[in-house]
Design an enzyme around this catalytic site. Structure first.
Site, PDB file in Angstrom:
ATOM      1  N   ASP A 158      -8.090   3.855   1.204  1.00 12.37           N
ATOM      2  CA  ASP A 158      -7.160   4.180   2.279  1.00 12.37           C
ATOM      3  C   ASP A 158      -7.951   4.710   3.475  1.00 12.37           C
ATOM      4  OD1 ASP A 158      -5.109   5.002   3.928  1.00 12.37           O
ATOM      5  OD2 ASP A 158      -4.092   6.198   2.393  1.00 12.37           O
TER       6      ASP A 158
ATOM      7  N   CYS B  79      -1.291   0.754   7.273  1.00  9.17           N
ATOM      8  CA  CYS B  79      -2.739   0.507   7.353  1.00  9.17           C
ATOM      9  C   CYS B  79      -3.158  -0.740   6.576  1.00  9.17           C
ATOM     10  CB  CYS B  79      -3.534   1.711   6.852  1.00  9.17           C
ATOM     11  SG  CYS B  79      -3.305   3.221   7.801  1.00  9.17           S
ATOM     12  N   ARG B  80      -3.315  -0.588   5.272  1.00  9.08           N
ATOM     13  CA  ARG B  80      -3.889  -1.651   4.457  1.00  9.08           C
ATOM     14  C   ARG B  80      -2.969  -2.854   4.262  1.00  9.08           C
ATOM     15  NH1 ARG B  80      -5.512   2.177  -0.422  1.00  9.08           N
ATOM     16  NH2 ARG B  80      -3.656   3.238   0.383  1.00  9.08           N
ATOM     17  N   SER B  81      -1.729  -2.621   3.869  1.00  8.29           N
ATOM     18  CA  SER B  81      -0.861  -3.770   3.570  1.00  8.29           C
ATOM     19  C   SER B  81      -0.502  -4.588   4.808  1.00  8.29           C
ATOM     20  CB  SER B  81       0.383  -3.355   2.780  1.00  8.29           C
ATOM     21  OG  SER B  81       1.155  -2.404   3.462  1.00  8.29           O
TER      22      SER B  81
ATOM     23  N   ASN C 125       2.592   1.475   4.330  1.00  7.55           N
ATOM     24  CA  ASN C 125       2.792   0.202   5.029  1.00  7.55           C
ATOM     25  C   ASN C 125       2.462   0.288   6.511  1.00  7.55           C
ATOM     26  OD1 ASN C 125       5.470  -2.106   5.763  1.00  7.55           O
ATOM     27  ND2 ASN C 125       3.472  -2.630   4.969  1.00  7.55           N
TER      28      ASN C 125
ATOM     29  N   CYS D 203       0.864  -1.179   0.000  1.00  2.17           N
ATOM     30  CA  CYS D 203       0.000   0.000   0.000  1.00  2.17           C
ATOM     31  C   CYS D 203       0.902   1.231   0.000  1.00  2.17           C
ATOM     32  CB  CYS D 203      -0.979  -0.023   1.181  1.00  2.17           C
ATOM     33  SG  CYS D 203      -0.249   0.226   2.812  1.00  2.17           S
TER      34      CYS D 203
END
Length: 163
Positions: A127, A14-16, A12, A9
């Site tokens: 995001d 939040c999402r990933s 690195n 993401c």
């Protein structure tokens, strides 16, 4: 031979890392953790060395997932050791394909939600960073929904290699 998957993401945090933790749990439940390596990174290095966003940690822990994480930036040199690079949105997809040293490496990059048949044409995981906890919860739902299809695809590759 180990099959390597990296989720990417922006920063690195939040999402990933969320996708990494969820997918690692899926891989372990499938009994493939000795043959599949899972990690994550960001397209940028703003948060290198930091832990995951506290909201990511809270949502992962509430979901029963591991939340241990240290942010890092994706490097083009990693393509040679990775089998699959999973982008969390179209911006990441474009950036990663631009970074890919070869056409073969560019073909390793896929969108996470492309593994969720219910996603339709909406393949970005938004995001959640600038919003509240509900954005992180929505992110987790999307990641979990796509992880089943991703696991099936990875299992096919892993079992094909063993044959």
């Amino acid at each position: 031979m180990t099959y390597r998957v990296c989720f990417v993401c922006t920063g690195n945090i939040c999402r990933s890392p969320m996708a990494e933790s969820v997918f690692r749990a899926h891989v372990a439940r499938a009994g493939l953790d000795d043959r599949v390596e899972v990690d994550s990174a960001g397209t940028g290095g703003w948060h290198e060395g930091a832990g995951a966003d506290p909201r990511t940690v809270a949502v992962l822990e509430d979901g029963g997932y591991d939340s241990n994480h240290t942010a890092r930036q994706f490097r083009a040199s990693w393509f040679s050791r990775l089998d699959l690079v999973i982008a969390l949105d179209h911006g990441h997809l474009r950036e990663l394909r631009r970074l890919a040293p070869t056409e073969e490496d560019a073909r390793k990059v896929r969108l996470l939600r492309s593994y969720d048949p219910a996603a339709g044409d909406d393949l970005d995981v938004p995001d959640p960073y600038y919003g509240g906890i509900d954005g992180f919860e929505g992110c987790l739902e999307m990641v979990e929904a796509a992880s089943t299809g991703l696991l099936a695809a990875v299992r096919e590759h892993v079992e094909g290699r063993a044959a």
